[in-house]
Enzyme design. Structure first.
Site, short mmCIF file in Angstrom:
data_model
loop_
_atom_site.label_atom_id
_atom_site.label_comp_id
_atom_site.label_asym_id
_atom_site.label_seq_id
_atom_site.Cartn_x
_atom_site.Cartn_y
_atom_site.Cartn_z
CE LYS A 35 41.88 12.89 -40.02
NZ LYS A 35 41.85 12.87 -38.66
NE ARG A 155 40.46 -3.62 -25.99
CZ ARG A 155 40.87 -4.87 -26.25
NH1 ARG A 155 41.75 -5.32 -25.27
NH2 ARG A 155 40.25 -5.55 -27.15
CB CYS A 266 41.32 8.13 -24.58
SG CYS A 266 40.50 8.39 -26.34
#
Ligand code: NAD
Length: 439
Positions: A35, A155, A266
């Site tokens: 990553k 979001r 979430c």
């Protein structure tokens, strides 16, 4: 300012890139070296609108770098944001805080000077004092390594926008007017100056803020989905009902989408974790309605499976089913707790041959569900299908003309679990269309 962001997933990579965009010098830290390599090349390891552009601009300018070295991180800055994952434990709905405590244990020995550790990860209320204790025990700076709480409300699919222009900023401190508060106000200066409501509070309120917000959002979705069940029983139309309710300013239409319910990394996790923590604290009656919200959400997935069986005469063995959607919502490649894939898996288990199409999430879906078939092209996916299911509401799918599909599908039957296909248009093209909560 200089700062680090520890844990560079959906939250952390976005936060790091946005802090660089705000003019800061940022070092992102992640234990996943692949990553780190991808991020240093100016690309996000996942799909998020606008993030690649920020990463490539700021890694090129030198304002943004990523590393796996905690000693480099500790020496780099006085302010450290933490955004590591906080999943639920495998044996209960308690949060598993292993990554969070590991991150603190790795960072602390390098904190020889006054520093602030600002946690963004979502946790059960009562975690901040434990982090402070851990820091005091492991950081040479002792009491001068302060803890701040800065819950994140972004979001996915709007993450960059939400980070640069949040609805509100929440900052939690043990004591007000601390050095931690001064440092965080400086870090978020541009956001605060642009008029963003900024709530400075205590640790517990800041910790609760995220769990409470996600509990409310889940309940709002489940409320309208419970109304969908009543609509199904009475012949009413839940989309019109939601519009009618939404025009009431006390209710509002935002976030009230009837359909297949919520998923992702979430909402389901935070709802379950919040309920569990309230139980531990002796506040069980207070979260009874949240348990109901979970049950309604699970029932929507089962309802789609039941409808599919109904449409295909009960027995799914040997039936070909096409599913449009793998991401848990449009605009992301995140498939964590995806309602679409949960339905796909159930139909596969019942004997159907399931082909899934999604514009962004197929690579992730293939890894998690090798038992399903996949097709990049949503029209090719529907060739010879006995039934089509619309389970993630990408615009991309709603834009496909049903007449184009009519010549290749095996049967003209579609279940629209998201209520965004043009029912009239599909009927006119010869399809039998069934929508959740609509006659
Ligand atoms: P994620 O799994 O995408 O990212 C977590 C990252 O932390 C991974 O890259 C992982 O390699 C890294 N990590 C784990 N342990 C580490 C360690 N000890 N040191 C360094 N790196 C480590 O998760 P996410 O979706 O970004 O969520 C992170 C946190 O933010 C969670 O608490 C989540 O609930 C919260 N949150 C997420 C969102 C969202 O939309 N994804 C929004 C608000 C809050």
């Amino acid at each position: 300012m200089k700062m680090t962001v520890i844990g560079c997933g959906y939250l952390g990579a976005t936060h790091a890139a946005c802090m660089a965009e705000l003019g800061h010098e940022v070092l992102g830290v992640d234990c996943d070296t692949d990553k780190v390599r991808t991020l240093n090349s100016g690309r996000a390891p996942f799909h998020e609108h606008g993030l690649d552009a920020l990463l490539s601009e700021h890694t090129a300018s030198g304002r943004l770098k990523f590393t796996s070295s905690y000693s480099e991180a500790a020496g780099f800055a006085d302010l450290h944001f933490i955004g590591v994952g906080t999943p639920l434990r495998s044996d209960s709905d308690a949060y598993d805080l292993t990554h969070l405590f590991d991150a603190i244990r790795c960072l602390a020995p390098g904190l020889t000077h006054r520093s602030v550790v600002a946690v963004k990860s979502t946790v059960p209320v009562g975690t901040a004092p434990r982090i402070a204790e851990l820091l005091r025990a492991h950081a040479p700076a002792g009491e001068f390594a302060e803890v701040a709480w800065n819950p994140e409300f972004l979001r996915e699919s709007f993450a960059v926008e939400d980070t640069l222009r949040p609805d509100r900023l929440v900052l939690g401190f043990r004591t007000s007017h601390s050095r931690a508060e001064a440092l965080l106000r400086q870090a978020f200066e541009k956001i605060i100056e642009s008029g963003t409501p900024t709530i400075v509070t205590d640790w517990a309120t800041a910790e609760l803020a995220k769990g409470a917000a996600n509990s409310y959002l889940s309940t709002k979705i489940s409320f309208v989905n419970a109304m969908a069940e009543v609509c199904e029983a009475s012949g009413a139309d839940v989309v019109q009902l939601a519009d009618i309710l939404g025009h009431d300013r006390r209710i509002g239409r935002h976030g009230m989408h009837p359909g297949l319910g919520f998923g992702g990394g979430c909402l389901p996790k935070d709802l379950a974790g919040f309920i569990h923590r309230a139980d531990e604290l002796g506040a069980r009656p207070a979260v009874g309605m949240l348990r109901e919200a979970e049950l309604v959400n699970a029932r929507r997935r089962r309802r789609v499976v039941d409808l599919a069986q109904e449409e295909l005469g009960g027995d799914l063995r040997g039936k070909r089913i096409t599913i449009w959607g793998a991401a848990f919502k449009p605009g992301t490649d995140d498939i964590r707790n995806s309602p679409a894939l949960a339905v796909a898996q159930s139909l596969h288990n019942l004997g159907a041959a399931v082909t899934v199409s999604d514009p962004k999430a197929l690579d992730n879906a293939r890894k998690l569900h090798p038992e399903l078939d996949y097709a990049d092209d949503p029209i090719a996916a529907a060739v010879d299908a006995d039934l089509l299911l619309h389970l993630t509401e990408w615009h991309h799918f709603a834009a496909i003309a049903p007449t184009r599909l009519a010549s290749c599908a095996g049967a003209l039957k579609v279940i629209d679990a998201r209520g965004t296909l043009d029912t009239e248009q599909w009927r006119e093209a010869g399809w039998i269309i069934r929508s959740l909560g609509r006659a």
